[in-house]
Write an enzyme that holds these catalytic residues in place. Structure first.
Site, PDB file in Angstrom:
ATOM      1  N   ASP A   1     110.362  32.504 -47.184  1.00 30.33           N
ATOM      2  CA  ASP A   1     109.820  33.848 -47.203  1.00 30.33           C
ATOM      3  C   ASP A   1     110.939  34.798 -46.806  1.00 30.33           C
ATOM      4  O   ASP A   1     111.942  34.382 -46.233  1.00 30.33           O
ATOM      5  CB  ASP A   1     108.651  33.934 -46.207  1.00 30.33           C
TER       6      ASP A   1
ATOM      7  N   ASP B   1     103.805  31.426 -43.073  1.00 26.40           N
ATOM      8  CA  ASP B   1     103.209  31.877 -41.817  1.00 26.40           C
ATOM      9  C   ASP B   1     101.715  32.163 -41.926  1.00 26.40           C
ATOM     10  O   ASP B   1     101.042  32.316 -40.922  1.00 26.40           O
ATOM     11  CB  ASP B   1     103.930  33.121 -41.287  1.00 26.40           C
TER      12      ASP B   1
ATOM     13  N   ASP C   1      99.324  29.916 -46.858  1.00 20.17           N
ATOM     14  CA  ASP C   1     100.550  29.134 -47.027  1.00 20.17           C
ATOM     15  C   ASP C   1     100.320  27.657 -46.724  1.00 20.17           C
ATOM     16  O   ASP C   1     101.166  26.820 -47.044  1.00 20.17           O
ATOM     17  CB  ASP C   1     101.658  29.661 -46.105  1.00 20.17           C
TER      18      ASP C   1
END
Length: 864
Positions: free
Chosen positions: A328, A612, A616
């Site tokens: 990310d 997070d 996910d």
């Protein structure tokens, strides 16, 4: 009262029963309830004490053979042999016990570090506390991604949805309500005004009053499932166990052959038996599994100190094989400290620190940024989304206090942000009117805007104004800024729905920047040098993602960037065809992340994936190494991961990969040491047996060698300091067996060198006509050559290149071995003969030869 009755009571009745006010509990009340009810934790099964663990170490086939051998030796008067065997057994048992206790302590430490956090209202303030400190009567604040750590009665629900599959088995999220339910004997899934420990929030937000904790919760009733869970062996351990069994069978066959030949040549049955057993014990590297565990344990402890908590032991092994890191952007590559840089209002771009509080449009934009916002920012703490915290902090520059503004314009309705519609709306009473404020992605909001407020008033928005908004958005995003658009309208209903988010009045844009972490660029360079492809996956705009990726060196041009909508048009096969050419994915959904990971895996790559959020979780589980954020990560993401970053930093992943490679290298070096030394011993015995020479070692010698030259040096080699050169190599193929052809050849050659010098020493001893001198010289040479060989096995490079004294544990193991061997020779212990100084010098000289030969070979290879 039974917990099943709380859903039948009103919120006020439950609050009264637990003596809770709108300010939450006080510190005094919390302390009293801790005394009465204990902590919010599930009871663990009774742990074995150290004595039980120690005794279990003897429940092993090889150990039983040793015990039988010790008993037979004692009956036959071979007291020294019995003592040495007992020492070997006890030492291995102590080592196993210590490791078991250390593993439990590490697990406790890990549980503490990765413990879920709860947000509660106490003394009138919202605060974060460890979930174990939650007490009955606490007011829980629940948001998307939170694990619910206790059972409770809903007080407020704003589109709150909870996944209760851990209790009900149903994956569909449950909509939560505040009203009491006047029904008897409801199933858990039907108690919609209750929340339960072990479930997690998938949408919305809300508050609940805790009604039970720990073993009193619904999940407490099935806590035995946790107690019965057993940790699986790692792939490497299973690989070594399989190899060890095959090796043991081979060695036992060799020992049986030697035993048979000894009997045929007239040797005593007992002596032949003892020699065969001793040879088997000395030759089989039974310390393999424990050494792997020790090296992994030390390695994971080192990683924890460097902000990478390894939740699953297999991750430490797999780290060295990672060839792709899907990461990310926010908080991992960047600092996750959003700051407002610019605003676009009244068709003008203005620097954030030049806003004018006396300008009505500027003031209204700031007010809306605070009202359509769930974050809290004080001097002590910041709670909430970094984007929203940035808005609060920007307003504070102009002495706007979120608490005062929100109290003045109280929120009466809301529709929380979700990743599908990319909007958030709240309703407030402003100047005796109900006003809905909506914020969100520019491209989503623009299609819903029909009016625009400027300094001349509110008027229908025209094409030119829309185009200028798009140009401002493009300018901001091309410089890596995140943009939020704000709009509003007057409403009649207090219940927000998606249909209401239309016909809006545009007021302005707020552009924020999340600065790059200073170490990110170097970490990306290290990745690429190590043969690892960094891939950025983000929900941000394509232009923003491209700007950031270019700056840190992930991409060279826009041709390496793909958007989520493009992924949707590709089949799985088509995605696999292009995945190796794409380094940045923008505007992706959680579903896209799984497909990207799977595509890389289908191409034969080992993939690490960061995440997070709740959504996910599937991608983290799909990845070979799921990496959760320790600071911003939800408990769902952490639970699905194999590794947790306590600093949310991309460079920490790179460090962990480097450590993982070092751990694997150290393990292979330890195994190389064990197998090459054991091979040397077997070759010497085979040589003497085939040529009908006297036995080169007595049983007690082989046992002493096993005790002295196996475990301590092997462990010391496994603790070799990190070598930065491991990141200049390509990732290892996870499918390649540890004990491949190249490895086996090296074991054979190094074992042959050790055997050769031992045989020479044995023949020199035989030339004196004294068999005892010959066995003493063979025994001492084998011991010393293996001790010297420990330095060779530290690395594939020359010892002088990696640093002769860079691993002091190897020196400690070497010196202990040398001192003990010399004590044996000086005091003529364990059936050794007296030898002259010249013979002792010859032993040292011969034992040093394999070390010299191997080091010379490595020196000249390095020159090529």
């Amino acid at each position: 009262m039974n917990i099943t009755a709380y859903y039948q009571k009103s919120v006020q009745e439950v609050m009264k029963e637990f003596d809770v006010t709108q300010q939450g509990l006080s510190d005094y009340e919390v302390r009293q309830r801790h005394k009465e009810n204990g902590f919010n934790e599930l009871e663990e099964g009774k742990r074995k004490n150290a004595i039980q663990v120690f005794l279990e170490q003897f429940n092993d086939f090889l150990v039983i053979i040793l015990i039988v051998a010790a008993v037979i030796s004692a009956f036959l008067g071979e007291l020294e042999s019995s003592i040495v065997i007992v020492i070997v057994i006890v030492l291995n048992a102590v080592l196993g016990t210590v490791q078991h206790i250390k593993a439990e302590k590490s697990l406790d430490s890990l549980k503490e570090m990765a413990a879920p956090i709860a947000k509660v209202l106490r003394n009138g303030e919202v605060m974060k506390i460890p979930s174990r400190e939650v007490v009955v009567g606490d007011v829980l604040y629940l948001e998307v991604g939170d694990y619910i750590c206790a059972d409770g009665r809903m007080m407020e629900s704003y589109s709150l949805q909870v996944n209760e599959s851990s209790l009900t088995g149903e994956s569909e999220a449950i909509d939560k309500i505040e009203a009491l339910i006047d029904k008897e004997e409801l199933a858990i899934g039907d108690k919609r005004n209750m929340v339960f420990s072990g479930s997690f929030v998938t949408n919305g937000r809300g508050r609940a009053i805790v009604t039970s904790i720990g073993m009193s919760t619904e999940i407490g009733k099935i806590a035995n499932l946790l107690q019965n869970a057993k940790e699986k062996k790692t792939p490497l351990q299973m690989n070594l166990d399989h190899f060890g069994k095959r090796l043991a069978i081979g060695i036992i066959i060799i020992c049986l052959i030697i035993f048979g030949l000894d009997i045929l040549r007239g040797r005593e049955l007992v002596d032949s038996f003892m020699f065969a057993v001793s040879l088997a014990v000395a030759a089989i590297p039974e310390a393999l599994s424990s050494i792997v565990t020790i090296v992994l344990a030390f390695g994971t402890q080192k990683m924890a100190k460097e902000n990478a908590i390894i939740r699953k032991l297999r991750a430490a092994e797999s780290l060295g094989s990672i060839s792709v890191i899907c990461t990310d952007k926010t908080g991992t590559l960047t600092q996750n400290k959003m700051t407002v840089q610019h605003i676009y209002v009244n068709e003008q771009t203005i620097e954030a620190n030049r806003a004018n509080i006396n300008n009505a449009l500027h003031k209204n934009l700031m007010s809306m940024a605070l009202l359509c916002n769930d974050s809290i920012s004080t001097e002590e703490k910041e709670i909430g989304d970094p984007t929203e915290i940035a808005l609060v902090n920007w307003s504070k520059l102009y002495n706007f206090d979120e608490g005062n503004v929100r109290q003045q314009y109280f929120r009466v309705g809301e529709m929380p942000f979700d990743s599908n519609r990319k909007l958030m709306s709240t309703i407030h009473r402003i100047n005796n009117r109900y006003m809905m404020i909506t914020k969100g992605a520019v491209d989503e909001l623009l299609s819903r805007i029909v009016r625009m407020e400027t300094s001349t008033g509110i008027s229908p928005i025209n094409i030119g104004q829309i185009e200028r908004i798009k140009q401002a958005n493009h300018h901001f995003s091309s410089h890596g800024l995140r943009i939020l658009a704000f709009a509003y309208k007057e409403v009649d209903s207090l219940i927000v729905n998606m249909e209401m988010e239309q016909d809006l009045t545009f007021i302005g844009l707020v552009a924020m920047m999340d600065p790059l972490r200073p170490e990110t660029k170097q970490a990306v360079e290290d990745c690429i040098e190590a043969g690892i492809k960094p891939v950025m996956i983000t929900g941000d705009h394509k232009i923003t993602a491209t700007a950031i990726a270019k700056e840190i060196g992930i991409i060279e041009g826009p041709q390496e960037v793909m958007e989520g909508k493009e992924i949707e048009k590709l089949s799985d096969i088509e995605l696999q065809d292009v995945v190796e050419n794409v380094s940045v994915y923008a505007r992706v959904s959680p579903e896209h992340k799984i497909r990207i990971v799977e595509a890389w895996q289908e191409k034969g790559h080992v993939v690490a994936m960061t995440g997070d959020g709740v959504n996910d979780g599937p991608a983290l589980k799909q990845a070979d190494i799921g990496v959760a954020m320790g600071i911003t990560g939800t408990e769902v993401a952490k639970d699905a991961s194999a590794m947790i970053l306590t600093d949310d930093n991309f460079s920490t992943i790179v460090k962990a990969v480097s450590n993982g490679r070092s751990i694997y290298t150290n393990i292979t070096n330890s195994i190389m040491f064990l197998l090459s030394g054991n091979t040397g011993a077997i070759l010497v015995v085979l040589y003497a047996t085939i040529l009908a020479l006297p036995a080169p070692f007595l049983p007690v010698h082989l046992l002493f060698i096993n005790l002295l030259t196996d475990s301590l040096p092997a462990i010391a080699i496994g603790l070799e300091p990190h070598n930065k050169k491991v990141m200049k190599e390509k990732p290892r193929d996870i499918k390649e067996p540890l004990l491949n052809k190249k490895f086996a050849i090296q074991v054979g050659l190094e074992g042959f060198l050790i055997a050769a010098v031992t045989i020479i020493a044995f023949q020199i001893g035989l030339a004196t006509g004294d068999t005892m001198v010959a066995t003493t010289m063979a025994f001492a040479t084998l011991c010393l050559s293996r001790l010297f060989h420990g330095f060779n096995c530290r690395s594939k490079e020359s010892i002088f290149k990696i640093g002769l004294f860079s691993n002091l544990t190897v020196w400690i193991a070497f010196l202990i071995g040398v001192i003990l061997l010399n004590l044996v020779l000086i005091f003529e212990l364990f059936d050794v003969a007296a030898i002259s100084r010249s013979q002792l010098a010859m032993i040292y000289g011969l034992a040093f030869v394999p070390f010299i030969v191997i080091q010379i070979d490595r020196f000249f290879l390095a020159k090529k």
